[in-house]
Design a protein around this motif. Sequence first.
Motif, PDB file in Angstrom:
ATOM      1  N   THR A  95     -38.264 -32.025  -5.901  1.00  0.00           N
ATOM      2  CA  THR A  95     -38.189 -31.469  -4.547  1.00  0.00           C
ATOM      3  C   THR A  95     -36.724 -31.233  -4.207  1.00  0.00           C
ATOM      4  O   THR A  95     -35.811 -31.662  -4.925  1.00  0.00           O
ATOM      5  CB  THR A  95     -38.816 -32.434  -3.530  1.00  0.00           C
ATOM      6  OG1 THR A  95     -38.042 -33.637  -3.511  1.00  0.00           O
ATOM      7  CG2 THR A  95     -40.266 -32.736  -3.871  1.00  0.00           C
ATOM      8  N   GLU A  96     -36.502 -30.562  -3.104  1.00  0.00           N
ATOM      9  CA  GLU A  96     -35.120 -30.290  -2.673  1.00  0.00           C
ATOM     10  C   GLU A  96     -34.365 -31.590  -2.404  1.00  0.00           C
ATOM     11  O   GLU A  96     -33.180 -31.718  -2.711  1.00  0.00           O
ATOM     12  CB  GLU A  96     -35.115 -29.395  -1.432  1.00  0.00           C
ATOM     13  CG  GLU A  96     -35.649 -27.998  -1.685  1.00  0.00           C
ATOM     14  CD  GLU A  96     -34.843 -27.268  -2.739  1.00  0.00           C
ATOM     15  OE1 GLU A  96     -33.597 -27.378  -2.753  1.00  0.00           O
ATOM     16  OE2 GLU A  96     -35.462 -26.563  -3.571  1.00  0.00           O
ATOM     17  N   THR A  97     -35.048 -32.580  -1.846  1.00  0.00           N
ATOM     18  CA  THR A  97     -34.414 -33.866  -1.561  1.00  0.00           C
ATOM     19  C   THR A  97     -34.022 -34.575  -2.851  1.00  0.00           C
ATOM     20  O   THR A  97     -32.922 -35.134  -2.951  1.00  0.00           O
ATOM     21  CB  THR A  97     -35.374 -34.758  -0.755  1.00  0.00           C
ATOM     22  OG1 THR A  97     -35.801 -34.046   0.403  1.00  0.00           O
ATOM     23  CG2 THR A  97     -34.722 -36.057  -0.349  1.00  0.00           C
ATOM     24  N   ALA A 152     -30.979 -32.834  -4.327  1.00  0.00           N
ATOM     25  CA  ALA A 152     -29.768 -33.188  -3.575  1.00  0.00           C
ATOM     26  C   ALA A 152     -29.318 -34.602  -3.918  1.00  0.00           C
ATOM     27  O   ALA A 152     -28.123 -34.863  -4.077  1.00  0.00           O
ATOM     28  CB  ALA A 152     -30.024 -33.048  -2.082  1.00  0.00           C
ATOM     29  N   TRP A 153     -30.260 -35.536  -4.066  1.00  0.00           N
ATOM     30  CA  TRP A 153     -29.921 -36.911  -4.398  1.00  0.00           C
ATOM     31  C   TRP A 153     -29.289 -36.984  -5.783  1.00  0.00           C
ATOM     32  O   TRP A 153     -28.316 -37.702  -5.987  1.00  0.00           O
ATOM     33  CB  TRP A 153     -31.153 -37.801  -4.326  1.00  0.00           C
ATOM     34  CG  TRP A 153     -30.908 -39.210  -4.736  1.00  0.00           C
ATOM     35  CD1 TRP A 153     -31.371 -39.820  -5.842  1.00  0.00           C
ATOM     36  CD2 TRP A 153     -30.114 -40.186  -4.060  1.00  0.00           C
ATOM     37  NE1 TRP A 153     -30.940 -41.115  -5.914  1.00  0.00           N
ATOM     38  CE2 TRP A 153     -30.149 -41.364  -4.819  1.00  0.00           C
ATOM     39  CE3 TRP A 153     -29.363 -40.171  -2.891  1.00  0.00           C
ATOM     40  CZ2 TRP A 153     -29.481 -42.524  -4.444  1.00  0.00           C
ATOM     41  CZ3 TRP A 153     -28.702 -41.329  -2.515  1.00  0.00           C
ATOM     42  CH2 TRP A 153     -28.758 -42.481  -3.288  1.00  0.00           C
ATOM     43  N   ARG A 154     -29.805 -36.246  -6.751  1.00  0.00           N
ATOM     44  CA  ARG A 154     -29.221 -36.255  -8.100  1.00  0.00           C
ATOM     45  C   ARG A 154     -27.834 -35.638  -8.108  1.00  0.00           C
ATOM     46  O   ARG A 154     -26.944 -36.108  -8.810  1.00  0.00           O
ATOM     47  CB  ARG A 154     -30.141 -35.518  -9.068  1.00  0.00           C
ATOM     48  CG  ARG A 154     -31.367 -36.319  -9.378  1.00  0.00           C
ATOM     49  CD  ARG A 154     -32.119 -35.788 -10.527  1.00  0.00           C
ATOM     50  NE  ARG A 154     -33.280 -36.631 -10.777  1.00  0.00           N
ATOM     51  CZ  ARG A 154     -34.148 -36.439 -11.729  1.00  0.00           C
ATOM     52  NH1 ARG A 154     -33.985 -35.424 -12.548  1.00  0.00           N
ATOM     53  NH2 ARG A 154     -35.162 -37.247 -11.885  1.00  0.00           N
ATOM     54  N   GLU A 155     -27.628 -34.579  -7.324  1.00  0.00           N
ATOM     55  CA  GLU A 155     -26.295 -33.990  -7.224  1.00  0.00           C
ATOM     56  C   GLU A 155     -25.319 -34.984  -6.601  1.00  0.00           C
ATOM     57  O   GLU A 155     -24.171 -35.098  -7.039  1.00  0.00           O
ATOM     58  CB  GLU A 155     -26.350 -32.707  -6.397  1.00  0.00           C
ATOM     59  CG  GLU A 155     -26.991 -31.553  -7.115  1.00  0.00           C
ATOM     60  CD  GLU A 155     -27.097 -30.328  -6.228  1.00  0.00           C
ATOM     61  OE1 GLU A 155     -26.384 -30.247  -5.204  1.00  0.00           O
ATOM     62  OE2 GLU A 155     -27.898 -29.452  -6.569  1.00  0.00           O
ATOM     63  N   SER A 174     -24.442 -37.673  -9.210  1.00  0.00           N
ATOM     64  CA  SER A 174     -23.528 -37.199 -10.263  1.00  0.00           C
ATOM     65  C   SER A 174     -22.121 -37.011  -9.707  1.00  0.00           C
ATOM     66  O   SER A 174     -21.127 -37.257 -10.387  1.00  0.00           O
ATOM     67  CB  SER A 174     -24.036 -35.905 -10.888  1.00  0.00           C
ATOM     68  OG  SER A 174     -24.063 -34.858  -9.938  1.00  0.00           O
ATOM     69  N   SER A 175     -22.002 -36.585  -8.435  1.00  0.00           N
ATOM     70  CA  SER A 175     -20.666 -36.428  -7.851  1.00  0.00           C
ATOM     71  C   SER A 175     -20.016 -37.787  -7.608  1.00  0.00           C
ATOM     72  O   SER A 175     -18.809 -37.942  -7.744  1.00  0.00           O
ATOM     73  CB  SER A 175     -20.747 -35.628  -6.547  1.00  0.00           C
ATOM     74  OG  SER A 175     -21.435 -36.356  -5.563  1.00  0.00           O
ATOM     75  N   GLU A 176     -20.818 -38.817  -7.293  1.00  0.00           N
ATOM     76  CA  GLU A 176     -20.281 -40.163  -7.084  1.00  0.00           C
ATOM     77  C   GLU A 176     -19.814 -40.785  -8.409  1.00  0.00           C
ATOM     78  O   GLU A 176     -18.864 -41.539  -8.432  1.00  0.00           O
ATOM     79  CB  GLU A 176     -21.336 -41.075  -6.431  1.00  0.00           C
ATOM     80  CG  GLU A 176     -21.568 -40.806  -4.967  1.00  0.00           C
ATOM     81  CD  GLU A 176     -20.339 -41.107  -4.134  1.00  0.00           C
ATOM     82  OE1 GLU A 176     -19.720 -42.165  -4.341  1.00  0.00           O
ATOM     83  OE2 GLU A 176     -20.006 -40.288  -3.254  1.00  0.00           O
ATOM     84  N   GLN A 177     -20.498 -40.479  -9.482  1.00  0.00           N
ATOM     85  CA  GLN A 177     -20.114 -41.020 -10.779  1.00  0.00           C
ATOM     86  C   GLN A 177     -18.816 -40.396 -11.300  1.00  0.00           C
ATOM     87  O   GLN A 177     -18.074 -41.013 -12.041  1.00  0.00           O
ATOM     88  CB  GLN A 177     -21.222 -40.801 -11.804  1.00  0.00           C
ATOM     89  CG  GLN A 177     -22.424 -41.679 -11.568  1.00  0.00           C
ATOM     90  CD  GLN A 177     -23.536 -41.394 -12.554  1.00  0.00           C
ATOM     91  OE1 GLN A 177     -23.441 -40.474 -13.355  1.00  0.00           O
ATOM     92  NE2 GLN A 177     -24.592 -42.190 -12.506  1.00  0.00           N
ATOM     93  N   GLN A 178     -18.526 -39.171 -10.877  1.00  0.00           N
ATOM     94  CA  GLN A 178     -17.318 -38.506 -11.337  1.00  0.00           C
ATOM     95  C   GLN A 178     -16.076 -39.031 -10.634  1.00  0.00           C
ATOM     96  O   GLN A 178     -14.976 -38.861 -11.102  1.00  0.00           O
ATOM     97  CB  GLN A 178     -17.451 -36.996 -11.118  1.00  0.00           C
ATOM     98  CG  GLN A 178     -18.486 -36.380 -12.023  1.00  0.00           C
ATOM     99  CD  GLN A 178     -18.690 -34.907 -11.729  1.00  0.00           C
ATOM    100  OE1 GLN A 178     -18.085 -34.360 -10.803  1.00  0.00           O
ATOM    101  NE2 GLN A 178     -19.540 -34.263 -12.487  1.00  0.00           N
ATOM    102  N   ARG A 179     -16.228 -39.713  -9.529  1.00  0.00           N
ATOM    103  CA  ARG A 179     -15.072 -40.228  -8.776  1.00  0.00           C
ATOM    104  C   ARG A 179     -14.488 -41.416  -9.418  1.00  0.00           C
ATOM    105  O   ARG A 179     -14.771 -42.219 -10.071  1.00  0.00           O
ATOM    106  CB  ARG A 179     -15.476 -40.565  -7.351  1.00  0.00           C
ATOM    107  CG  ARG A 179     -15.770 -39.334  -6.556  1.00  0.00           C
ATOM    108  CD  ARG A 179     -16.062 -39.712  -5.143  1.00  0.00           C
ATOM    109  NE  ARG A 179     -16.427 -38.522  -4.410  1.00  0.00           N
ATOM    110  CZ  ARG A 179     -16.633 -38.497  -3.130  1.00  0.00           C
ATOM    111  NH1 ARG A 179     -16.499 -39.581  -2.409  1.00  0.00           N
ATOM    112  NH2 ARG A 179     -16.955 -37.401  -2.515  1.00  0.00           N
TER     113      ARG A 179
END
Length: 101
Positions: free
Chosen positions: A85-87, A90-93, A96-101
Amino acid sequence: MFDWYVGLLAISGVVMLAMAAVKNGQSTGSRSMNAIFGAGFLGYAGYLAFLFDGGSYLIFFQAFLLPVMMVVNFFRNRTPRPKLTETQKAWREYQSSEQQR
């Protein structure tokens, strides 16, 4: 025993050829493997049933593991994968952005 072996070879060959005929949910490689081994099993069964005129022959019961594995792979690949679903996207994105920090 001989008749059972020939019958199992023929049934395995027909089942694998039938799986090769189904296009949905399988890769081309999987379909071609099913077709090659199905033709081999069916051809050997035909040889033993109609052309073999006695003597000694080898029974490889281990060969029947291959059709079982091919059937399991066939049905495992045909099960539909759930769509996100869209939610969930969005949660997976976000993850993944939090892991790159």
